[in-house]
Design a protein around this motif. Structure first.
Motif, short mmCIF file in Angstrom:
data_model
loop_
_atom_site.label_atom_id
_atom_site.label_comp_id
_atom_site.label_asym_id
_atom_site.label_seq_id
_atom_site.Cartn_x
_atom_site.Cartn_y
_atom_site.Cartn_z
N ASN A 1 0.83 -1.21 0.00
CA ASN A 1 0.00 0.00 0.00
C ASN A 1 0.87 1.26 0.00
O ASN A 1 0.57 2.23 -0.71
CB ASN A 1 -0.91 0.02 1.22
N PRO B 1 3.06 -2.36 -5.88
CA PRO B 1 2.02 -1.44 -5.42
C PRO B 1 0.62 -2.04 -5.41
O PRO B 1 0.21 -2.69 -6.37
CB PRO B 1 2.10 -0.29 -6.44
N ARG B 2 -0.09 -1.83 -4.31
CA ARG B 2 -1.49 -2.22 -4.17
C ARG B 2 -2.28 -0.96 -3.86
O ARG B 2 -2.07 -0.33 -2.82
CB ARG B 2 -1.68 -3.26 -3.06
N SER B 3 -3.18 -0.60 -4.76
CA SER B 3 -3.79 0.73 -4.72
C SER B 3 -5.00 0.86 -3.82
O SER B 3 -5.56 1.94 -3.70
CB SER B 3 -4.18 1.16 -6.14
N ASN B 4 -5.44 -0.21 -3.20
CA ASN B 4 -6.64 -0.14 -2.34
C ASN B 4 -6.26 0.32 -0.94
O ASN B 4 -6.51 -0.36 0.05
CB ASN B 4 -7.35 -1.48 -2.31
N ALA C 1 1.83 7.63 -6.24
CA ALA C 1 0.88 8.73 -6.37
C ALA C 1 1.53 10.07 -6.04
O ALA C 1 1.12 11.11 -6.57
CB ALA C 1 -0.33 8.49 -5.47
N ALA D 1 2.17 2.06 -3.41
CA ALA D 1 1.18 2.72 -4.27
C ALA D 1 1.05 4.20 -3.92
O ALA D 1 0.93 5.05 -4.81
CB ALA D 1 -0.17 2.02 -4.14
#
Length: 268
Positions: A44, A62-65, A51, A47
């Motif tokens: 996370n 990257p894990r966007s949640n 950004a 990610a």
């Protein structure tokens, strides 16, 4: 979070560290947290850093949640880390040397997939924050790195055709970005084994495979006009262990595009 940013700073400086040792030390301090949940949180943070315009730690895909609170926290921490900012700045501006490509088995990888279900992009919401940096954009303008990546691909393409018994075609490969200029919408003119042209646009990064990249309006248009011949080669991990994957056809058919700048003319 602080430990992640410390590891990232070391990685950007080219200093060795052990992810497992860092993880074990954190788990001893975080009561009840499993290794899986720790890894998930690291992903996370990766990610969030993308950004904010930063690179991420290689190995933490990257894990966007992520929650908005995490974005705010990382944003605040990154703003305070002058050592991280200096390391990132030096990393994206560092000149790159041309390197041998190695065997095809060690170089080519499958096209990565985002670790979330594809979603409709949200409406643009600006964050007027000094923590947001343009390190990835600066790396994209690193001409030394870009040229080294293109020459890396030239060698790979020449070897591919030579090993296929197409020596004459391998000798016709052209680095058009150097010989004709960068206005064609692709960098390398190569060939399929049957003699058809392969138009290759090369995008190179020293960072991980999920690092976003930039395409020009001209490159996008060329990928649409010549979708059957066009391939984008994404070269990543260039300074450490260069590998690449291919995105064939029109770029907007398989990639999510986000406008970042506008050409402005006066008038109503």
């Amino acid at each position: 979070m602080a430990d992640y940013l410390s590891m990232l700073t070391l990685e950007l400086n080219g200093q060795r560290y052990n992810k497992t040792e860092h993880a074990n030390a954190l788990l001893r301090r975080l009561d009840g947290r499993s290794r899986q949940s720790l890894e998930f949180k690291h992903c996370n943070i990766s990610a969030v850093l993308l950004a904010l315009g930063y690179p991420y730690i290689n190995g933490y895909k990257p894990r966007s949640n992520y929650q908005g609170a995490l974005l705010d926290a990382v944003e605040a921490q990154a703003q305070l880390r002058v050592d991280l900012q200096e390391a990132a700045q030096a990393a994206v501006l560092r000149p790159a040397a041309v390197i041998a490509s190695g065997s095809d088995e060690a170089v080519w990888v499958s096209t990565p997939r985002p670790s979330r279900i594809r979603e409709t992009p949200a409406n643009y919401a600006p964050r007027f924050s000094p923590a947001k940096r343009d390190y990835l954009a600066q790396e994209a303008r690193n001409r030394s790195l870009g040229r080294a990546g293109e020459l890396f691909v030239l060698e790979i393409e020449a070897r591919r055709l030579h090993l296929a018994g197409k020596k004459a075609l391998s000798e016709r490969i052209e680095h058009v970005a150097a010989t004709q200029g960068d206005g064609l919408g692709f960098d390398v003119l190569s060939y399929e084994e049957d003699g058809r042209e392969r138009l290759i646009e090369v995008k190179t990064t020293a960072f991980g495979e999920m690092t976003p990249f930039y395409v020009s309006r001209n490159e996008l248009a060329r990928s649409k006009a010549d979708a059957s011949r066009y391939q984008l080669y994404r070269v990543f991990g260039f300074r450490d262990r260069p590998r690449l994957f291919s995105v064939p056809g029109a770029i907007d058919a398989t990639c999510e595009l986000e406008a970042t700048t506008y050409l402005v003319r006066l008038g109503g």
